[in-house]
Each structure stands twice: as C-alpha cells, then as structure tokens.
Design a protein around this motif. Structure first.
Motif, PDB file in Angstrom:
ATOM      1  N   UNK A 120       0.368  -1.145   0.279  1.00 30.07           N
ATOM      2  CA  UNK A 120       0.328  -0.339  -0.109  1.00 30.07           C
ATOM      3  C   UNK A 120       0.383   1.248   0.006  1.00 30.07           C
ATOM      4  N   UNK A 121       2.355   1.027   0.489  1.00 23.81           N
ATOM      5  CA  UNK A 121       2.609   2.389   0.815  1.00 23.81           C
ATOM      6  C   UNK A 121       2.809   2.859  -0.704  1.00 23.81           C
ATOM      7  N   UNK A 122       3.215   1.379  -1.700  1.00 21.16           N
ATOM      8  CA  UNK A 122       4.475   1.393  -2.673  1.00 21.16           C
ATOM      9  C   UNK A 122       2.992   2.320  -3.756  1.00 21.16           C
ATOM     10  N   UNK A 123       1.954   2.119  -3.642  1.00 26.93           N
ATOM     11  CA  UNK A 123       1.280   3.005  -4.338  1.00 26.93           C
ATOM     12  C   UNK A 123       0.555   4.141  -4.397  1.00 26.93           C
ATOM     13  N   UNK A 124       0.864   4.188  -2.833  1.00 28.40           N
ATOM     14  CA  UNK A 124       1.169   5.905  -2.256  1.00 28.40           C
ATOM     15  C   UNK A 124       1.831   6.857  -2.822  1.00 28.40           C
ATOM     16  N   UNK A 125       3.173   5.950  -2.961  1.00 26.02           N
ATOM     17  CA  UNK A 125       4.235   6.852  -3.426  1.00 26.02           C
ATOM     18  C   UNK A 125       4.269   6.592  -5.369  1.00 26.02           C
ATOM     19  N   UNK A 126       3.395   5.547  -5.157  1.00 25.26           N
ATOM     20  CA  UNK A 126       4.042   5.630  -7.097  1.00 25.26           C
ATOM     21  C   UNK A 126       2.451   7.237  -6.956  1.00 25.26           C
ATOM     22  N   UNK A 127       2.051   6.642  -7.002  1.00 26.71           N
ATOM     23  CA  UNK A 127       0.308   7.715  -7.031  1.00 26.71           C
ATOM     24  C   UNK A 127       0.821   9.134  -7.167  1.00 26.71           C
ATOM     25  N   UNK A 128       1.464   9.277  -5.842  1.00 27.19           N
ATOM     26  CA  UNK A 128       1.651  10.883  -5.710  1.00 27.19           C
ATOM     27  C   UNK A 128       2.959  11.248  -6.998  1.00 27.19           C
ATOM     28  N   UNK A 129       4.277  10.023  -6.450  1.00 18.72           N
ATOM     29  CA  UNK A 129       5.029  11.044  -7.826  1.00 18.72           C
ATOM     30  C   UNK A 129       4.637  11.369  -9.104  1.00 18.72           C
ATOM     31  N   UNK A 130       3.079  10.505  -9.654  1.00 18.40           N
ATOM     32  CA  UNK A 130       2.713  10.407 -10.875  1.00 18.40           C
ATOM     33  C   UNK A 130       2.315  11.888 -11.040  1.00 18.40           C
ATOM     34  N   UNK A 131       1.404  11.870  -9.548  1.00 18.90           N
ATOM     35  CA  UNK A 131       0.626  13.356  -9.770  1.00 18.90           C
ATOM     36  C   UNK A 131       1.650  14.368  -9.897  1.00 18.90           C
ATOM     37  N   UNK A 132       2.079  14.472  -9.165  1.00 17.94           N
ATOM     38  CA  UNK A 132       3.686  15.737  -9.874  1.00 17.94           C
ATOM     39  C   UNK A 132       4.052  15.431 -11.004  1.00 17.94           C
ATOM     40  N   UNK A 133       4.079  13.566 -11.294  1.00 15.87           N
ATOM     41  CA  UNK A 133       5.071  14.434 -12.556  1.00 15.87           C
ATOM     42  C   UNK A 133       4.439  14.549 -14.034  1.00 15.87           C
ATOM     43  N   UNK A 134       3.249  14.904 -13.087  1.00 13.30           N
ATOM     44  CA  UNK A 134       1.754  15.098 -14.347  1.00 13.30           C
ATOM     45  C   UNK A 134       1.190  16.732 -14.085  1.00 13.30           C
ATOM     46  N   UNK A 135       0.785  16.558 -13.348  1.00 19.10           N
ATOM     47  CA  UNK A 135       0.731  18.193 -13.176  1.00 19.10           C
ATOM     48  C   UNK A 135       1.380  19.206 -12.534  1.00 19.10           C
ATOM     49  N   UNK A 136       2.931  19.024 -12.408  1.00 18.05           N
ATOM     50  CA  UNK A 136       3.587  19.969 -12.453  1.00 18.05           C
ATOM     51  C   UNK A 136       4.336  20.948 -13.592  1.00 18.05           C
ATOM     52  N   UNK A 137       4.650  21.814 -13.029  1.00 17.98           N
ATOM     53  CA  UNK A 137       5.100  22.755 -14.100  1.00 17.98           C
ATOM     54  C   UNK A 137       6.618  23.068 -13.684  1.00 17.98           C
ATOM     55  N   UNK A 138       7.288  22.307 -13.774  1.00 12.07           N
ATOM     56  CA  UNK A 138       9.043  22.487 -13.296  1.00 12.07           C
ATOM     57  C   UNK A 138       9.704  22.408 -14.224  1.00 12.07           C
ATOM     58  N   UNK A 139      11.204  23.066 -14.232  1.00 13.64           N
ATOM     59  CA  UNK A 139      12.518  22.931 -14.798  1.00 13.64           C
ATOM     60  C   UNK A 139      12.588  21.210 -14.876  1.00 13.64           C
ATOM     61  N   UNK A 140      13.875  20.664 -15.816  1.00 14.27           N
ATOM     62  CA  UNK A 140      13.669  19.487 -15.508  1.00 14.27           C
ATOM     63  C   UNK A 140      14.900  19.223 -14.910  1.00 14.27           C
ATOM     64  N   UNK A 141      15.260  17.819 -13.686  1.00 13.87           N
ATOM     65  CA  UNK A 141      16.380  17.605 -12.432  1.00 13.87           C
ATOM     66  C   UNK A 141      15.522  18.142 -11.159  1.00 13.87           C
ATOM     67  N   UNK A 142      14.726  19.361 -11.216  1.00 11.24           N
ATOM     68  CA  UNK A 142      14.064  19.701 -10.394  1.00 11.24           C
ATOM     69  C   UNK A 142      12.748  19.323 -10.088  1.00 11.24           C
TER      70      UNK A 142
END
Length: 427
Positions: free
Chosen positions: A154-176
């Motif tokens: 379950x912790x793996x799933x929540x980490x993957x979910x929050x990481x995906x949300x940040x990867x999709x909806x955050x607009x940041x430069x590469x690296x950061x």
C-alpha cells in the motif's frame, strides 16, 4: 498522647512503606509477542550456506517441475520401458532448457546477434531489481525493529500515485521536477506508513492487521483515482496520463536499454539504510528496541518513538520504490503498476537476512528470475509462473531449515533438563 515506645520484649510495629508513585511508561497496550522476536532473531542469524543451498535446491526443484509437466517428456514416458533412451533424452532437454533459458534471459543471451543485444539481459535484470531492492530495504528496516510491515504494498501504491501526480501536473524545469516528484512519492509513502506506526505506538494496534487493511484502502483509492479525468485526461480510464519528460529518470545507457538512474538511487538507499542501522544513534535505538523492547525501555529508549519513526522511514522507502515504474520504466500509472512488489519484498528482505547488502543481492536475484521468466516462456514455452514457484520454494526451504534447527534445539534442551532431573533424584 499515648506512649508508642515499645516495651522490652515487645516487637517493634511494622510500618508499611509508602507506595512509590507510578512512573509513566510509553508501553503500548499490545506488544509484539516474545516468540515473534525470537523467530525474527533466528531468521536474521541464518547461515549464508543455508540460504545458498536453498536457492540451488529451489532451482533444481523448479527444473524438475518443468521436466514433469513437459509434454514431450510425458509422451515418451508412455513407452518408457520400450525405448527408455527417448524418455531420458527429452527429460534432459527439458531440464537443460530451464537453466539455459533462465541464463539467457537474466545474464547473457548467447544467441543474440551482437554483444550489445546479448548483454541487454543483464541490464534488464538490474532494471527489474530496483523496486525490489528499495521495497526490500523498507521491509528490512521494519524487521530490524521487530515490526512486521506487511503494508509496503500500500505504501508503494501511495508513493507511485503521489509521484505520478507531481510528474503530471507540476510544471517545473528538468532536474527540479524529477526531484520534487521523488520527494512527493517519499512523503506519500511515509504518511501511509506513519498511520499504522502511530496506531501501533500509541494504541498498541497490531501492525500486521492495520497494514493489511491499509493495503486494500490504497488499492481501492488508486482504482477510484484512475477513473477521474484529473488522472487520465481525455485518455483511457484506468490509466494515467504520461509523466512529463522533465520528471522521468534519465537512461544510463541510451535508449536501447531500459536501465536508468533509479539503480543508483537504489544503491544510495541501501547505503543510507546501512548508515541508519549501523552508524546512527537512532539505528542503535531501533536495533535495541527490536531485540528486546523491555531492556530498551529500562535503558531510557522511547520505544513508542522508535516504533512510529521506523514505520515512517519504512513507508518512505516503499514510496521511493514506487517511483521506479512510474517515473522510470513505464512512465504512467495503472492499477497494475505496483504488481506484487510489496509482497515480493518480504521474501527479498528475509533472503537478505534484513541487511542492506543482503537485500541488494537478494533483490538482484529476484530481478534476474523475473527477467529470465520472459525468455523462458518465449524460447522454451515454460510458464512464467514457474518463477513464482521457485521463489516460494526458496522461502519454504529456509523456513524448513529453521524448523529443523528449532526442533533439534528443543530436543537438546529437553535432554539436558531430563538429565538434570535424573541426577537430582539420584542425589
């Protein structure tokens, strides 16, 4: 005023001492039973030769299972006594195909046209081992504290979910952007691991039951989230949008190989766990609480604090493991992205004796078995389920060896007790 001085020959009045004020204890209402701590101690003190023998024996048993269910072997077995050479030839070929196909898929494909194509198998094994290594470290940290964190899935799933949300909806430069997505995944896993940690530390709730229930909650929450347009946009329901390129792990060896820098993160995570357990003050407290909680309390260690922080750290590592598929190999999230990594990690941690180096090696072994399974099915028509059977056999053999050791130990103690009793009666 009456004279209370005792006369000669009289006994002095007995004065009851005042009861000492009750001291505040951080002991939760329910603790891990002593037998569980003894089992963990015995598992983690297993001889390396026992583990190596279990691995070899499981591979041999897996090969024998392939031989038994091979159609050509079954066909030639029908006229075994008429032409035994046919049977043994087919059995030998099936037995050999198990190991050759596993070697080709996990280490080096000697049938490939080029060396680069042949060595791709080794890098694929390393790629598949990354989530197993990090999730195995999450299990190992909890085990060293005497906790059964079955909620890594379950912790793996929540980490993957929050990481995906940040990867999709955050607009940041590469690296950061990648760094922020990793941090979000770590925080997501840590929060999900902190809930059973708090309940265990403060209320004495059984962490096994709580984490299992939270696994189901995480899986259902993921399924519900993937149905929302927030995750899939105008795409297919049940599958998220692709993570932005700025939030993905860069490839280490070019586009021809799937291996990315997550393997470096896995190694850094292992180094961190080694430092945490072996060199930090908290690591000493964690190991002390896992070995003997009562003695740790007597020494002034806050076992409540250790339990809570251990589950938070374990959940954070599990969340970090969740970034391997969504920010690396797949770059999107589905209901099957977590696979069975959280449960396979339990075997990895046990096989690695809950040490960072052992967990890394065990994770690579299981990654190699997973990579070899694809080649086994494609080239030798061996079902991929045989790999799961082999992994289960490893666990069963290790458990059986420990059961034999425990039985012999109990017999030895019983013999000494009986001898002492007979000697005492003789006197």
């Amino acid at each position: 005023m009456s004279d209370t001085t005792p006369q000669p020959g009289q006994l002095e009045p007995q004065v009851e001492p005042a009861p000492e004020p009750a001291q505040k204890s951080d002991r939760p209402t329910s603790q891990t039973p002593p037998w569980a701590n003894r089992v963990l101690h015995r598992v983690f003190s297993m001889n390396t030769a026992v583990i190596f023998g279990a691995i070899v024996a499981s591979l041999l048993i897996g090969a024998l299972i392939v031989v038994i269910f091979d159609k050509d072997v079954q066909r030639t077995a029908s006229y075994l006594f008429a032409r035994p050479s046919d049977f043994f030839a087919e059995a030998s070929a099936a037995f050999q195909s198990f190991f050759t196909s596993l070697f080709r898929g996990a280490i080096y494909d000697y049938n490939a046209a080029t060396v680069s194509a042949g060595i791709k198998s080794l890098f694929e094994s390393l790629t598949r081992s990354v989530p197993l290594i990090i999730a195995g470290l999450a299990i190992a940290v909890a085990f060293r504290a005497g906790l059964f964190n079955i909620g890594v899935q379950g912790q793996f799933i929540m980490g993957a979910l929050t990481g995906t949300v940040a990867g999709i909806h955050f607009n940041l430069p590469a690296g950061l952007h990648l760094l922020v997505a990793i941090i979000c995944a770590i925080v997501g896993g840590a929060l999900w691991g902190g809930v059973p940690g708090f309940l265990k530390a403060k209320l004495g709730a059984n962490e096994v039951i709580v984490t299992i229930m939270m696994n189901s909650i995480a899986l259902l929450f993921l399924a519900w989230t993937l149905q929302s347009e927030f995750m899939h946009g105008d795409g297919v329901s049940g599958k998220s949008m692709y993570v932005a390129d700025t939030a993905t792990y860069p490839k280490l060896l070019g586009s021809s190989f799937r291996l990315d820098i997550s393997i470096i993160i896995a190694i850094l995570a292992a180094i961190f766990v080694w430092w945490l357990l072996e060199r930090s003050t908290f690591g000493f407290e964690l190991r002390a609480a896992g070995a003997n909680p009562e003695a740790a309390r007597t020494a002034g260690i806050s076992v409540t604090r250790v339990i809570f922080l251990t589950m938070v750290i374990s959940g954070a590592l599990a969340g970090l493991a969740g970034t391997a598929p969504v920010l690396g190999t797949e770059r999107f999230l589905t209901g099957g992205s977590a696979g069975s990594y959280g449960f396979d990690a339990i075997t990895v941690a046990l096989l690695g004796k809950s040490t960072p180096l052992g967990t890394v090696l065990a994770g690579i072994l299981f990654g190699a078995l997973a990579a070899g399974a694809s080649t086994m099915q494609a080239s030798a028509s061996i079902p991929v389920d045989i790999v799961q059977i082999t992994q289960a056999i490893i666990v069963l053999l290790i458990a059986a060896s420990e059961a034999v050791r425990y039985y012999r130990y109990r017999r030895k103690i019983a013999a000494k007790t009986s001898a002492a009793t007979v000697k005492g009666e003789a006197k």
